[in-house]
Design a protein around this motif. Structure first.
Motif, mmCIF file in Angstrom:
data_model
loop_
_atom_site.group_PDB
_atom_site.id
_atom_site.type_symbol
_atom_site.label_atom_id
_atom_site.label_comp_id
_atom_site.label_asym_id
_atom_site.label_seq_id
_atom_site.Cartn_x
_atom_site.Cartn_y
_atom_site.Cartn_z
ATOM 1 N N GLU A 1 -71.015 40.201 -67.773
ATOM 2 C CA GLU A 1 -71.062 41.245 -68.790
ATOM 3 C C GLU A 1 -72.492 41.546 -69.225
ATOM 4 O O GLU A 1 -72.875 42.707 -69.407
ATOM 5 C CB GLU A 1 -70.263 40.784 -70.007
ATOM 6 N N GLY A 2 -73.281 40.498 -69.378
ATOM 7 C CA GLY A 2 -74.681 40.687 -69.769
ATOM 8 C C GLY A 2 -75.439 41.493 -68.737
ATOM 9 O O GLY A 2 -76.251 42.362 -69.070
ATOM 10 N N GLN A 3 -75.184 41.214 -67.466
ATOM 11 C CA GLN A 3 -75.839 41.976 -66.402
ATOM 12 C C GLN A 3 -75.431 43.444 -66.472
ATOM 13 O O GLN A 3 -76.250 44.339 -66.281
ATOM 14 C CB GLN A 3 -75.474 41.393 -65.029
ATOM 15 N N HIS B 1 -74.387 45.148 -69.137
ATOM 16 C CA HIS B 1 -75.023 45.785 -70.305
ATOM 17 C C HIS B 1 -76.468 46.189 -70.004
ATOM 18 O O HIS B 1 -76.874 47.325 -70.244
ATOM 19 C CB HIS B 1 -75.092 44.811 -71.489
ATOM 20 N N GLY B 2 -77.227 45.225 -69.511
ATOM 21 C CA GLY B 2 -78.660 45.469 -69.292
ATOM 22 C C GLY B 2 -78.879 46.527 -68.228
ATOM 23 O O GLY B 2 -79.766 47.377 -68.356
#
Ligand code: FES
Ligand code: FES
Lengths: 787, 160
Positions: free
Chosen positions: A676-678, A680-681
């Motif tokens: 998920e972090g990947q 978003h960024g």
């Protein structure tokens, strides 16, 4: 042990980084170090008449000043900086040395270096070097390069670097356009982007007191590639080079290169026997670190009466910048195979012309060729929807590969075989999560009311090529290396496990994810796993991290190495329990004999036995460690549907991104938190291209916005919450069924956002907008001026 | 010029050139390298520290201007026993960092934000962090971290 793969697990990396303990290159200090200061050209194209270094040499604390010719004379290198991807046999590749010799070819090219005993002293001394330039005509855009009235390199007659075609069936392509009911054409500008990882690049080269060994600490994504390339460029034996990528503060492709500063630091440290360091300032980075994108695209689609695509023809003019860096010429080619997107396109053709300009070299930036391709096809799909008179969701549905149903190993017109796909449910999920019907109703309401703020809804179904790469496929593209990855897994005598990873993280959380894979495989606690990486003395083999390859190549290698560890442990267990290996089960970290309750051995006990070697099967080597070099049989093709919702102020031209929905499919997931972090960024970097960012140049080749004051990296203020969801279509390219997710967000988001703006403005007859869609451009488009 | 400061409860003194930026004083002279430098135009916030409890970009201050000041840097946030500050803990739990380069500055800016406004709305958090850039996280999880540290963990983003 309950399985940890697939669960959101907090990162091992974080405590260090959260407390300021993480060591980035600039944090490492060594005694006797010299600071390197770069004297950079203020001209984009000029002849160097003379360089006066006397004032700099006389300054306090200065240990040396060297011009390009002096450095060459010192024999610091045996070859120019490398380009690993000569895309055609006749590609033009101007010699590129760490410093200019007699002519500079972009603003910021190094003409001399100073060495001083402090950070400030080096900057001061660089200012004192007096260079006499004779300015030459500069080539400051692709258009100027094509026009050719000036050449970027005086030694070359043309600015053209190469022509690269991919037209599998020219006759079919021609027929598709001749017989089409509908055709649409899109011409798009992929502006140059400054990658702007928050940690500027930096180097520290430390010579050993004897033996000619040098350790280079570099803020790099690719320590292994760097080692080979530095050896080949400087003549220093690989055996004497150790490359360490300490904590690296983001890369996004910008730290995937072999840079002048890296060569200069290593060779000067080696020559002088003193540590040499340099950290770029942010404004310097616009010149000292490569940029991304820089393409002019033309895409044409042919379709039948129902809007079913019959052909796709693409031409790209690509801005190489002043020189070919490590993979500069190959970046547009990485995208070439994706111009047909997720669609069933019977006939396809792609051509690319590379051009030199007098601008900072381009090279990989998050997505590298693939965001550009995705942008073109996804913008063109919206144009086709308008032409055919159906919605953007419907035009996509009509054209999905496999009819939108699940498929595996499908050959596409661009010659690649997609590992797996299942597009319709992914689109459905995106439409549902975004309340697409509700958004359309609200859009209509605002249109009917003549609201000043019009709503736009933009769709994009992207596909990415990950898992770079099958080495044979790279050979076919003339790439100068393979695409395998190496891993070693070893049990330590105490029952803990050490993993040596060839892929090298710079924020992706490899230590956490690799520990999870190993924990499940070996039935141990993830906290009992230590992951070693990013130091060529510890991890001698590897091909590093880029192209969303770490998990689908490197992670798979680790998993396979675990399998080999288990196989060996099983032999030992069978020997010690006097059983047939085939009669052993392995689960939860314990070997047991089938049908014999109580006959059990934990793998840690076997590891200790392998260490003492007191009682191993005849001929078996002591120790429990195995290595694997995995060369993937195919790429992996993650995909997803993104929905951008924009509010466009028709009075001011301002665009606000009010909602963003992303349904991604990266196959099986190891750690959903990291995935998920990947996402978003990645999304924010694509949104930034669509709305804010772009390196801007004047006609003389000066960058107008090199600093973070003028180059608009978005802040939290400009970004909305991002709603994420996932579908799962396992890859067939590897035993973990994983695909990769590092670049997905960026590949999907720029097109989604611009589609949304154009959608909002369709009542005004607006069908296209150049990126970044600044208020001025949007206002002009609404008011009938040029976009 | 002699500069004496109290940093993370400890007194430091060093002789520096008058032009030395506070951030370089911390990093190059005192070895407190947790505070990062991400730009040269006071734009990125990677260098954010607390002076007298308020957040300041340490690249905009000369070391000599900080004479006698009470400074807290990221190294001074966790407890002596290594217990993370609640803001650090929240960043960890909400995956508010990736490469970690912006993180010290974000944590410092976010704690001072909450000391001024203990219950911010999500919009106030976004506005309050405007001077701190992150290239990795897309801010989503940073905002979530700060909200969580404020004790109002909102479910932002349907999937998270
Ligand atoms: S380094 Fe201080 S604001 Fe960027
Ligand atoms: S976590 Fe990398 S810049 Fe914020």
């Amino acid at each position: 042990m309950t399985a940890v793969v697939g669960t959101p697990r907090l990162r091992k990396e974080d405590p260090k980084l959260l407390t300021g303990e993480g060591k980035y290159v600039d944090d490492i200090q060594v005694a006797g170090q010299l600071w390197m200061g770069m004297v950079r050209s203020p001209y984009a194209h000029a002849r160097i008449n003379s360089i006066d270094t006397s004032a700099a040499e006389a300054a306090d604390g200065v240990a040396g000043v060297y011009t390009g010719p002096q450095l060459a004379e010192m024999g610091l290198w045996i070859a120019p900086l490398p380009c690993a991807w000569p895309v055609t046999d006749d590609m033009v590749n101007p010699e590129h040395y760490p410093t200019a010799m007699d002519e500079v070819h972009h603003v910021g090219e190094i003409v001399a270096v100073v060495l001083a005993d402090s950070r400030y002293g080096a900057a001061d001394a660089a200012e004192l070097v007096d260079v006499d330039y004779e300015p030459l005509d500069a080539v400051a855009s692709i258009a100027a390069a094509r026009d050719g009235s000036a050449t970027a390199h005086s030694a070359h007659e043309t600015n053209k670097a190469y022509h690269w075609p991919l037209i599998p069936d020219p006759d079919a392509l021609e027929a598709a356009f001749a017989n089409a009911t509908h055709t649409v054409t899109g011409e798009f500008v992929q502006q140059r982007l400054i990658p702007a990882a928050m940690e500027p690049r930096g180097v520290l080269a430390v010579p050993s007191p004897m033996g000619g060994d040098v350790t280079l600490y570099s803020s790099t994504q690719v320590p292994h590639i760097l080692k080979v390339m530095i050896a080949a460029t400087t003549g220093i034996s690989e055996a004497k080079l150790r490359i360490v990528a300490p904590a690296v503060g983001g890369g996004f492709g910008a730290k995937l290169n072999v840079n002048p500063d890296e060569i200069l630091a290593v060779t000067l440290a080696n020559k002088l026997g003193r540590a040499v360091r340099w950290t770029e300032t942010r404004s310097e980075a616009a010149f000292s670190t490569h940029q991304g994108r820089g393409q002019l695209q033309k895409i044409e689609l042919a379709a039948d009466a129902d809007g079913k695509i019959t052909g796709c023809r693409v031409h790209v003019d690509a801005d190489m910048g002043a020189y070919m860096m490590l993979i500069t010429p190959g970046v547009p080619l990485l995208g070439s195979f994706l111009y047909t997107g997720v669609y069933d396109v019977p006939a396809f053709g792609f051509t690319c012309d590379g051009y030199f300009t007098n601008l900072t070299p381009t090279d990989a930036y998050r997505g590298a060729g693939r965001p550009e391709a995705s942008y073109a096809i996804e913008r063109a799909m919206d144009l086709l929807a308008l032409e055919v008179g159906v919605g953007p969701d419907e035009i996509r549905r009509r054209n999905y590969l496999g009819g939108g149903d699940h498929f595996t190993d499908m050959e596409t017109a661009s010659t690649l075989v997609f590992d797996s796909g299942h597009y319709s449910p992914n689109l459905d999920a995106a439409l549902e999560m975004s309340d697409y019907a509700g958004l359309r109703a609200e859009q209509q309401r605002r249109r009917d009311a003549g609201d000043a703020k019009q709503l736009g809804i933009g769709l994009c179904t992207y596909v990415e090529i990950c898992g770079l790469a099958p080495s044979r496929a790279l050979a076919g593209l003339n790439y100068g290396a393979g695409g395998w990855e190496h891993a070693m897994v070893r049990f330590l005598p105490t029952g803990k496990v050490e993993v040596v990873s060839g892929s090298t993280p710079h924020g992706q959380g490899h230590e956490t994810s690799w520990s999870m894979i190993v924990a499940d495989k070996l039935g141990i606690d993830p906290d009992d796993v230590t992951v070693l990486h990013s130091d060529t003395a510890i991890s001698p083999l590897g091909l590093d991290t880029y192209g969303s390859r770490s998990l689908s190549v490197g992670g798979v290698a680790i998993s396979m190495a675990c399998d080999k560890v288990i196989d060996k442990a099983k032999q030992i267990a069978a020997h010690q329990m006097e059983a047939n290996p085939d009669d052993l089960d392995f689960a939860g970290g314990t070997f047991s004999v089938k049908g014999q309750p109580g006959a059990e051995l934990p793998i840690q006990a076997i590891a200790f036995g392998a260490f003492t070697a007191h009682d191993l099967p005849d001929g078996m080597e002591p120790n429990l460690q195995e290595q694997v070099t995995f060369d993937p049989p195919n790429f992996a093709f993650p995909f997803g549907t993104h929905v951008a919702v924009t509010e466009v102020d028709t009075e001011t031209g301002e665009v606000e991104l009010i909602d963003y929905i992303a349904i991604d499919d990266c196959g099986n997931q190891i750690n959903p938190l990291i995935v998920e972090g990947q996402v978003h960024g990645g999304i924010v970097q694509g949104v930034a291209q669509a709305l804010y960012e772009g390196a801007s140049y004047d006609d003389a080749g000066n960058c107008r916005n090199p600093s973070l004051m003028d180059y608009l990296v978005p802040s939290a203020m400009e970004m909305p919450n991002i709603k994420t969801g996932f579908t799962t279509t396992p890859s067939t390219s590897n035993p973990l069924g994983v695909k990769g997710v590092g670049e997905a967000g960026t590949i999907g988001s720029a097109a989604a956002v611009v589609n949304a703006i154009c959608d909002a403005l369709s009542p005004y007859g607006v069908t296209d907008l150049e990126m970044p869609a600044t208020p001025q451009r949007v206002w002009n488009a609404i008011n009938g001026g040029a976009s | 010029m002699l500069v004496e400061t109290t940093i993370n409860g400890q007194t430091y003194s060093a002789d520096v050139e008058p032009r030395t930026l506070l951030v370089h004083y911390l990093r190059d002279h005192l070895g407190l390298t947790g505070t990062n430098v991400g730009c040269d135009t006071s734009s990125c916030g990677a260098c954010t520290i607390h002076i007298g409890g308020e957040s300041v970009k340490s690249c905009t201050v000369l070391a000599v201007q900080a004479r006698g000041a009470e400074i807290t840097t990221i190294e001074g946030m966790a407890g002596d026993d290594g217990t993370l500050h609640p803001m650090q803990q929240a960043f960890m739990e909400c995956h508010g960092l990736q490469c970690g380069y912006c993180t010290p500055g974000m944590v410092m800016a976010a704690t001072s934000l909450l000391s001024e406004n203990p219950n911010p709305t999500e919009a106030e958090v976004r506005e309050g962090l405007e001077g701190n850039l992150c290239r990795c996280t897309g801010y989503h999880n940073i905002v979530k971290s700060v909200m969580a540290a404020a004790g109002s963990p909102v479910t932002i983003g349907a999937g998270s």
